[in-house]
Design a protein around this motif. Sequence first.
Motif, PDB file in Angstrom:
ATOM      1  N   ALA A  50      -3.123  -3.631  46.483  1.00 13.98           N
ATOM      2  CA  ALA A  50      -3.151  -3.412  45.035  1.00 13.98           C
ATOM      3  C   ALA A  50      -2.630  -2.010  44.711  1.00 13.98           C
ATOM      4  N   GLY A  51      -1.757  -1.912  43.723  1.00 11.13           N
ATOM      5  CA  GLY A  51      -1.194  -0.637  43.298  1.00 11.13           C
ATOM      6  C   GLY A  51       0.067  -0.230  44.034  1.00 11.13           C
ATOM      7  N   ALA A  52       0.408  -0.921  45.115  1.00  9.35           N
ATOM      8  CA  ALA A  52       1.617  -0.597  45.884  1.00  9.35           C
ATOM      9  C   ALA A  52       2.818  -1.335  45.286  1.00  9.35           C
ATOM     10  N   PHE A  53       3.995  -0.754  45.437  1.00  8.55           N
ATOM     11  CA  PHE A  53       5.214  -1.408  44.968  1.00  8.55           C
ATOM     12  C   PHE A  53       6.372  -1.012  45.868  1.00  8.55           C
ATOM     13  N   GLN A  54       7.455  -1.762  45.789  1.00  7.46           N
ATOM     14  CA  GLN A  54       8.648  -1.509  46.587  1.00  7.46           C
ATOM     15  C   GLN A  54       9.713  -0.848  45.733  1.00  7.46           C
ATOM     16  N   LEU A  55      10.366   0.155  46.306  1.00  4.11           N
ATOM     17  CA  LEU A  55      11.508   0.745  45.628  1.00  4.11           C
ATOM     18  C   LEU A  55      12.740  -0.100  45.915  1.00  4.11           C
ATOM     19  N   LYS A  56      13.785   0.104  45.129  1.00  2.00           N
ATOM     20  CA  LYS A  56      15.029  -0.634  45.344  1.00  2.00           C
ATOM     21  C   LYS A  56      15.749  -0.109  46.589  1.00  2.00           C
ATOM     22  N   HIS A  57      16.352  -1.017  47.328  1.00  2.00           N
ATOM     23  CA  HIS A  57      17.165  -0.639  48.484  1.00  2.00           C
ATOM     24  C   HIS A  57      18.587  -0.324  48.028  1.00  2.00           C
TER      25      HIS A  57
END
Length: 80
Positions: A7-14
Amino acid sequence: DGSGLPAGAFQLKHDGGGPGFIGAAPPAGHGAHRYIITVHALDVEKLDIPEDASNAFFGFNRHGHTLGRATMTVYGIVEN
């Protein structure tokens, strides 16, 4: 797709412009390729960066909070 992240984590764009890991794609029969994996230990639980941040912005903000890091280099061979 990031569905397994805490929860609260996200992925940045590659570099291709989308989220997640796209992996390397060396040509078939090209021989050994190295892959460098680095894990950073930070002095904060969370960096306050927006979900649409660039990797450069992330790196700049991470730098000032890094306590240590570990790097592993692995080699893979593409045969087909």
